[in-house]
Design a protein around this motif. Structure first.
Motif, short mmCIF file in Angstrom:
data_model
loop_
_atom_site.label_atom_id
_atom_site.label_comp_id
_atom_site.label_asym_id
_atom_site.label_seq_id
_atom_site.Cartn_x
_atom_site.Cartn_y
_atom_site.Cartn_z
N GLU A 57 0.04 -4.01 -7.60
CA GLU A 57 0.84 -4.10 -6.38
C GLU A 57 1.84 -2.96 -6.28
N GLU A 58 2.43 -2.59 -7.43
CA GLU A 58 3.40 -1.49 -7.44
C GLU A 58 2.70 -0.16 -7.15
N ILE A 59 1.50 0.04 -7.74
CA ILE A 59 0.75 1.26 -7.48
C ILE A 59 0.41 1.39 -6.00
N ASN A 60 0.04 0.28 -5.36
CA ASN A 60 -0.35 0.30 -3.95
C ASN A 60 0.79 0.74 -3.04
N LYS A 61 2.02 0.63 -3.50
CA LYS A 61 3.17 1.04 -2.69
C LYS A 61 3.40 2.55 -2.73
N LYS A 62 2.75 3.24 -3.69
CA LYS A 62 3.04 4.65 -3.91
C LYS A 62 2.51 5.53 -2.78
N LYS A 63 3.37 6.40 -2.29
CA LYS A 63 2.95 7.46 -1.39
C LYS A 63 2.38 8.59 -2.26
N ILE A 64 1.30 9.20 -1.80
CA ILE A 64 0.59 10.17 -2.63
C ILE A 64 0.98 11.59 -2.21
N GLN A 118 -1.06 6.48 1.37
CA GLN A 118 -0.58 5.64 0.28
C GLN A 118 -1.75 5.15 -0.56
N ALA A 119 -1.45 4.76 -1.80
CA ALA A 119 -2.49 4.33 -2.73
C ALA A 119 -3.21 3.08 -2.26
N SER A 120 -2.59 2.29 -1.40
CA SER A 120 -3.20 1.05 -0.92
C SER A 120 -4.30 1.28 0.11
N MET A 121 -4.42 2.50 0.62
CA MET A 121 -5.33 2.75 1.74
C MET A 121 -6.76 3.04 1.28
N TRP A 122 -7.73 2.37 1.89
CA TRP A 122 -9.13 2.76 1.72
C TRP A 122 -9.39 4.01 2.56
N PHE A 123 -10.26 4.89 2.06
CA PHE A 123 -10.47 6.16 2.75
C PHE A 123 -11.90 6.65 2.56
N TYR A 124 -12.28 7.62 3.39
CA TYR A 124 -13.55 8.35 3.28
C TYR A 124 -13.23 9.80 2.97
N TYR A 169 -7.06 4.08 -7.50
CA TYR A 169 -6.95 2.94 -8.41
C TYR A 169 -5.71 3.05 -9.31
N SER A 170 -5.45 4.24 -9.82
CA SER A 170 -4.31 4.47 -10.69
C SER A 170 -4.10 5.97 -10.79
#
Length: 259
Positions: free
Chosen positions: A28-35, A159-165, A215-216
């Motif tokens: 959950e914490e990783i998903n909050k990260k802006k990349i 962000q890490a939570s986003m699915w992407f192509y 993922y990480s």
């Protein structure tokens, strides 16, 4: 490699036991990260749950370049990729945040070759081959990919939570995989170095086979700002937490002001 794997397991157990943090809470914490550009990440394929992977194994057909596969294990260092600006573009800094629609390159951390595609045929699927190419991070325009966020618009902060192509800029094909395209003894032979891994290729269709997620990884972040304040010793602290020494008279003024 075994030593580092054990250290990672130990750290996870230490976090869970001493700090009462579950793996779900870490995710959950990783998903909050802006990349940001310069981050090194592990990228997960949605439908197979395998990870984008490369290694010093060349294709036995097609281009003969370094192969790119899908790997099931989630602690393999050959599944780490550094996000960079596109070929011949100005160097991005570590505080440049990635946005949906950006052009990026992925450099394989251990071999310093870039995720690459070109009009060679992949081993099983008949799609376009995907390889790792270049020398010390230097390659060509066929290393460029467009980051298309699945549920967000162009210009949104990634962000890490986003699915992407990942759309190959030169050929407009999408990075993809599928569990049915796997390396085994029947199609790869005995003692195959990539047995059990999946083919990674590029296809024209943007579907579930082409969807990925962070993922990480090691994420660069901007410095955290805090408001100007005084610490417990009465020293004035600026927005970066840097505190100045003050004399006793000023300390008394601070204490009375707080009261």
């Amino acid at each position: 490699m075994i030593k580092w794997f054990c250290i990672l397991i130990f750290i996870e157990n230490l976090i869970a036991q001493d700090f009462h943090v579950t793996l779900e809470e870490i995710e959950e914490e990783i998903n909050k990260k802006k990349i940001y550009f310069g981050s090194t990440v592990r990228i997960e394929h949605q439908s197979s749950e395998y990870f984008l992977h490369s290694h010093l194994v060349s294709y036995g057909s097609g281009s003969g370049q370094q192969s790119v596969t899908g790997m099931q294990a989630d602690h393999d260092y050959n599944s780490l990729w550094t996000i960079k600006e596109c070929h011949n573009q100005p160097l991005k800094k570590y505080d440049d945040q990635i946005k949906c629609g950006d052009c990026i390159r992925l450099e394989h951390m251990l071999t310093n070759r870039n995720l690459h595609s070109h009009p060679h045929q992949a081993p099983f699927s008949g799609n376009q081959e995907v390889s790792a190419y270049g020398d010390n991070g230097n390659g060509d325009a066929s290393d460029d990919w467009i980051l298309e966020c699945a549920d967000n618009k162009i210009g949104d902060h990634f962000q890490a939570s986003m699915w992407f192509y990942l759309k190959h800029k030169v050929t407009s094909k999408y990075l993809r995989s599928n569990k049915k395209d796997n390396f085994n003894q029947r199609n790869c032979g005995y003692h195959c170095p990539i047995e059990g891994q999946l083919e990674i290729s590029a296809q024209s269709t943007k579907n579930a086979d082409a969807k990925w997620k962070i993922y990480s990884g090691l994420f660069y972040q901007q410095p955290q700002l805090i408001e100007d304040d005084y610490d417990q010793d009465g020293r004035h602290c600026n927005t970066y937490g840097q505190c100045d020494d003050i004399d006793d008279d000023e300390f008394e003024t601070v204490i009375q002001k707080d009261l």
